[in-house]
Design a protein around this motif. Structure first.
Motif, PDB file in Angstrom:
ATOM      1  N   UNK A 136      -5.867  15.457   3.492  1.00 17.49           N
ATOM      2  CA  UNK A 136      -4.602  14.783   3.798  1.00 17.49           C
ATOM      3  C   UNK A 136      -4.808  13.279   3.899  1.00 17.49           C
ATOM      4  N   UNK A 137      -5.859  12.871   4.576  1.00 20.60           N
ATOM      5  CA  UNK A 137      -6.157  11.438   4.715  1.00 20.60           C
ATOM      6  C   UNK A 137      -6.418  10.796   3.356  1.00 20.60           C
ATOM      7  N   UNK A 138      -7.109  11.510   2.488  1.00 22.43           N
ATOM      8  CA  UNK A 138      -7.397  10.969   1.162  1.00 22.43           C
ATOM      9  C   UNK A 138      -6.120  10.830   0.338  1.00 22.43           C
ATOM     10  N   UNK A 139      -5.243  11.835   0.421  1.00 24.59           N
ATOM     11  CA  UNK A 139      -3.975  11.750  -0.318  1.00 24.59           C
ATOM     12  C   UNK A 139      -3.141  10.572   0.149  1.00 24.59           C
ATOM     13  N   UNK A 169       0.795  -1.215   0.000  1.00 22.92           N
ATOM     14  CA  UNK A 169       0.000   0.000   0.000  1.00 22.92           C
ATOM     15  C   UNK A 169       0.831   1.270   0.000  1.00 22.92           C
ATOM     16  N   UNK A 170       0.158   2.384   0.270  1.00 20.32           N
ATOM     17  CA  UNK A 170       0.776   3.707   0.225  1.00 20.32           C
ATOM     18  C   UNK A 170       1.870   3.841   1.276  1.00 20.32           C
ATOM     19  N   UNK A 171       2.953   4.487   0.878  1.00 22.71           N
ATOM     20  CA  UNK A 171       4.055   4.709   1.808  1.00 22.71           C
ATOM     21  C   UNK A 171       3.667   5.775   2.832  1.00 22.71           C
ATOM     22  N   UNK A 172       4.219   5.716   4.035  1.00 25.25           N
ATOM     23  CA  UNK A 172       3.968   6.779   5.017  1.00 25.25           C
ATOM     24  C   UNK A 172       4.632   8.069   4.583  1.00 25.25           C
TER      25      UNK A 172
END
Length: 359
Positions: free
Chosen positions: A111-114, A66-69
């Motif tokens: 921000x959460x969506x990005x 998944x998405x990186x932090x």
């Protein structure tokens, strides 16, 4: 028994960690929850009055899926993203689906969506009566955190907080030791170097090298008190500015000018949205700056600019340490010999100021 064993191993790794990243990895890998693909540690930034102004990412773990932090160094102003204040809490706070939670403002939701974060847990880290950080457990899917999933983290957050505070104290001790050693070197140079220009050049280079800074420059005020003239600067940028007789007007037109006019230090901790202020083409990578006045017998005789490539580079510890580094440069004769300890200046700390010329 399995949970107790995992907690023991995680606790042992936290105790032996030499940095924040190792602490976060110890927790994330020691008590894994399959749905969580990112664990992030936020440091809390406070102003001189103790009010929280921002959070900064100081460590992060990724499961590989998944998405990186967000990268270390990412900063969230509580003014620009009010939802970050939710991390200021005495007890853990949970979001089954943070993107649709009414507690999250529009900026926070964006921000959460990005970052593709839906399930979210915020765990506060406290030492005594002071919250030192917040640990975020992030999931890309909506998720209801059960007590069984959170219990191991609850058991470790206190140890994490203490470990983080110990690292901070160790870092502060290191800064103080470096400051004292550098001040001693500058003092030795002041007693052995006859040429003022050579003394100033030696001083700024020592400070830059010891603290791994981008640029250090030292200005002295002209006899009329109208301009601060550069007398020493590090690197190629310093050499070129010295050749062209770089000077800044005393007053509000620059960090150095304001510092001299007000006899106070001025600090820009985060210039991410203020990059135009640092418009010196010779110093394109400046992200943070401190301007520190040089005082002699109550009179401002000059100022020093200290610049870093990093945003939010200068903490309260840095402020105190670098103020003291200027002390060996008190003039025995105004602008002719720098040698004694300077009196401490008062500090006015700013994050945003009107556009000013770079020092």
């Amino acid at each position: 028994m399995a949970e107790a064993g995992a907690l023991y191993n995680a606790s042992r790794r936290i105790a032996s960690a030499s940095g924040l990243q190792e602490i976060v990895v110890a927790v994330a890998e020691g008590v894994p929850v399959p749905i969580i693909n990112r664990v992030v540690l936020w440091n809390i930034e406070r102003d001189p009055m103790g009010e929280v102004e921002a959070f900064t990412v100081v460590a992060g773990w990724h499961s590989g899926e998944g998405t990186l932090p967000l990268p270390v160094g990412t900063r969230f102003s509580v003014i620009e993203v009010p939802a970050t204040r939710l991390a200021l809490t005495a007890e853990p706070i949970f979001f089954d689906d943070a993107q649709s939670d009414e507690r999250v403002d529009a900026a926070g939701r964006a921000l959460l969506q990005r970052q593709n974060i839906r399930g979210l847990a915020m765990l506060p880290l406290w030492v005594g009566t002071r919250q030192v950080a917040a640990l975020l457990l992030e999931a890309q899917e909506a998720h209801h955190f059960t007590e069984g999933e959170i219990r191991p983290y609850r058991a470790l957050v206190q140890q994490m907080a203490v470990a983080i505070e110990n690292l901070r104290l160790l870092d502060e001790t290191h800064h103080r030791a470096t400051q004292l050693e550098t001040a001693a070197q500058v003092s030795r140079a002041a007693s052995s170097i006859l040429s003022m220009d050579e003394l100033l050049a030696t001083s700024v280079n020592l400070i830059r090298d010891r603290f791994d800074l981008y640029y250090v420059g030292l200005f002295l005020v002209d006899e009329a008190g109208k301009f601060a003239i550069l007398h020493a600067g590090t690197g190629e940028a310093g050499r070129q500015m010295l050749e062209r007789g770089h000077k800044l007007a005393v007053g509000d037109g620059s960090m150095i000018g304001w510092c001299v006019a007000n006899a106070q230090a001025r600090i820009a901790l985060d210039v991410g949205e203020e990059a135009a202020r640092f418009d010196n083409p010779l110093l394109p990578e400046t992200r943070s700056e401190m301007a520190l006045p040089l005082l002699s017998h109550g009179r401002v005789i000059g100022a020093m600019t200290i610049q870093s490539k990093e945003e939010s580079a200068f903490s309260e510890v840095d402020k105190a340490a670098k103020k003291k580094l200027i002390h060996p440069n008190k003039a025995a004769r105004i602008k002719s010999r720098l040698s004694k300890l300077l009196k401490k200046p008062t500090v006015s700390k700013t994050k945003k100021t009107p556009k000013k010329k770079s020092s």
